[in-house]
Design an enzyme around this catalytic site. Structure first.
Site, mmCIF file in Angstrom:
data_model
loop_
_atom_site.group_PDB
_atom_site.id
_atom_site.type_symbol
_atom_site.label_atom_id
_atom_site.label_comp_id
_atom_site.label_asym_id
_atom_site.label_seq_id
_atom_site.Cartn_x
_atom_site.Cartn_y
_atom_site.Cartn_z
ATOM 1 N N TYR A 153 -25.315 4.380 -2.521
ATOM 2 C CA TYR A 153 -24.316 3.642 -3.331
ATOM 3 C C TYR A 153 -23.289 2.871 -2.678
ATOM 4 O O TYR A 153 -22.899 1.703 -3.011
ATOM 5 C CB TYR A 153 -23.729 4.764 -3.909
ATOM 6 C CG TYR A 153 -22.423 4.519 -4.810
ATOM 7 C CD1 TYR A 153 -22.928 3.910 -6.035
ATOM 8 C CD2 TYR A 153 -21.239 4.484 -4.347
ATOM 9 C CE1 TYR A 153 -21.742 3.493 -6.936
ATOM 10 C CE2 TYR A 153 -20.269 4.102 -5.021
ATOM 11 C CZ TYR A 153 -20.271 3.566 -6.620
ATOM 12 O OH TYR A 153 -19.181 3.018 -7.355
ATOM 13 N N THR B 286 -14.234 7.917 -16.698
ATOM 14 C CA THR B 286 -15.253 7.611 -17.328
ATOM 15 C C THR B 286 -16.381 8.519 -17.292
ATOM 16 O O THR B 286 -16.173 9.491 -16.691
ATOM 17 C CB THR B 286 -15.939 6.032 -16.840
ATOM 18 O OG1 THR B 286 -16.376 6.016 -15.473
ATOM 19 C CG2 THR B 286 -14.809 4.957 -16.641
ATOM 20 N N VAL C 297 -12.127 5.961 -11.853
ATOM 21 C CA VAL C 297 -11.647 6.139 -13.117
ATOM 22 C C VAL C 297 -12.165 7.178 -13.974
ATOM 23 O O VAL C 297 -13.360 7.340 -13.984
ATOM 24 C CB VAL C 297 -11.999 4.451 -13.916
ATOM 25 C CG1 VAL C 297 -11.370 4.417 -15.099
ATOM 26 C CG2 VAL C 297 -11.600 3.375 -12.860
ATOM 27 N N ASN D 77 -20.507 -5.816 -14.143
ATOM 28 C CA ASN D 77 -20.006 -4.429 -14.202
ATOM 29 C C ASN D 77 -20.850 -3.349 -14.286
ATOM 30 O O ASN D 77 -20.583 -2.257 -13.652
ATOM 31 C CB ASN D 77 -19.147 -4.121 -15.684
ATOM 32 C CG ASN D 77 -18.865 -2.995 -16.155
ATOM 33 O OD1 ASN D 77 -17.856 -2.307 -15.690
ATOM 34 N ND2 ASN D 77 -19.657 -2.099 -16.797
ATOM 35 N N ASP E 183 -32.829 -3.767 -19.494
ATOM 36 C CA ASP E 183 -32.765 -2.515 -18.610
ATOM 37 C C ASP E 183 -32.696 -3.282 -16.866
ATOM 38 O O ASP E 183 -33.586 -3.827 -16.647
ATOM 39 C CB ASP E 183 -33.944 -1.686 -18.581
ATOM 40 C CG ASP E 183 -33.727 -0.304 -17.666
ATOM 41 O OD1 ASP E 183 -32.663 -0.330 -16.926
ATOM 42 O OD2 ASP E 183 -34.332 0.654 -17.963
ATOM 43 N N ARG F 209 -29.215 2.312 -26.783
ATOM 44 C CA ARG F 209 -27.828 2.152 -26.264
ATOM 45 C C ARG F 209 -26.920 1.224 -26.889
ATOM 46 O O ARG F 209 -25.863 1.317 -27.148
ATOM 47 C CB ARG F 209 -27.920 1.679 -24.886
ATOM 48 C CG ARG F 209 -28.523 2.843 -23.721
ATOM 49 C CD ARG F 209 -27.666 3.989 -23.884
ATOM 50 N NE ARG F 209 -26.329 3.680 -23.136
ATOM 51 C CZ ARG F 209 -25.283 4.396 -23.329
ATOM 52 N NH1 ARG F 209 -25.025 5.401 -24.228
ATOM 53 N NH2 ARG F 209 -24.008 4.138 -22.654
ATOM 54 N N LYS G 113 -22.657 -1.409 -3.155
ATOM 55 C CA LYS G 113 -21.146 -1.921 -3.331
ATOM 56 C C LYS G 113 -20.691 -2.792 -2.316
ATOM 57 O O LYS G 113 -20.173 -3.503 -2.627
ATOM 58 C CB LYS G 113 -20.128 -0.758 -3.689
ATOM 59 C CG LYS G 113 -20.544 0.007 -4.692
ATOM 60 C CD LYS G 113 -20.605 -0.848 -6.028
ATOM 61 C CE LYS G 113 -20.950 -0.231 -7.377
ATOM 62 N NZ LYS G 113 -20.887 -1.139 -8.543
#
Length: 257
Positions: free
Chosen positions: A152, A185, A183, A81, A55, A37, A156
């Protein structure tokens, strides 16, 4: 100029934030999940102050990331992020935790506890966190039937609560949470309404700006404006219970002051 560490900076919002901060002349420490990556960073690597690899799914590798960052030096800001969206199943990390919890909640907690304390901490959340209340009875999804969207949302919510808790505990650190919006992405998809520059702007502003409006702590932001998060996120009792459970799951204590 400031030195900023950004998790998950090989693509998406993390890469956009890194690019923006480098263009402003700041020093950026990049993070990639693996050496493969890291290759995707291309020319950004040569412009960066450093690159750490690990990771976030693995607690051991997350600890290594903290060690690598500390070896580079003290950060002025950390932007948490990195994250995953909906996993098809609970999965299991090397430590046996649910993958969404491990990457989105446990990793930011571990890094926060182990990286030398910066002046500013920014946690990326989502407006969907408001659907995550009531998670502490089965934080790691060992009893409930798996629900990817709920997992999820809960993760958050956790990082918003963590930001608010740290604003109470660490008065000398500016701690904030950001909803970047939906966004365009790889995660958000081509149909998302928010362009990537708008999506990265609030977190980079909070990381480096000397604007009095940015020099605050214990706030939840969306596109440079403060908003009210879910009730639980601002409740000190929920925050303290959450931190206690995260300490139990990771074996790491978060300093009180």
């Amino acid at each position: 100029m400031a030195t900023i560490f950004i998790t998950g900076s090989t693509d998406g919002l993390g890469r956009a934030a890194a690019q923006s901060l480098l263009d402003q002349g700041h020093r950026v420490v990049l993070h990639a999940r693996s050496a493969d990556r890291a290759a995707a960073l291309g020319g950004l690597t040569s412009r960066a102050k450093g690159l750490v690899i690990g990771d976030l799914r693995s607690a051991a590798e997350t600890r290594s990331i903290a060690d690598q960052v500390n070896a580079i030096g003290r950060m002025d800001a950390v932007i948490h992020n990195a994250g995953v969206y909906t996993r098809p199943s609970r999965g299991a990390t090397p430590e046996g935790h649910a993958e969404t919890l491990a990457i989105n909640t446990l990793a930011p907690f571990i890094l926060t506890a182990l990286i030398a304390r910066p002046a500013r901490l920014i946690y990326l959340s989502s407006g969907l966190h408001r659907g995550g209340e009531g998670s502490l009875d089965d934080l790691d999804w060992t009893k409930r039937a798996w629900n990817a969207a709920t997992a999820y949302a809960e993760s958050k919510l956790h990082v918003v609560a963590l930001a608010y808790a740290l604003a109470r505990r660490w008065p000398n650190v500016l701690c904030n949470a950001v909803d970047p919006g939906w966004v365009r992405t790889k995660m958000g998809g081509a149909g998302a309404p928010v362009d990537i520059d708008t999506g990265q702007r609030t977190q980079t502003w909070l990381a480096v700006s000397e604007d009095p409006a940015a020099l605050v702590s214990g706030r939840y932001w969306h596109h440079l404006e403060q908003q009210e998060p879910a009730r639980e996120a601002t409740d000190p009792r929920f925050q303290d219970r959450l931190i206690g459970k995260l300490s139990e799951l990771t074996g790491i204590e978060l300093p009180e002051v």
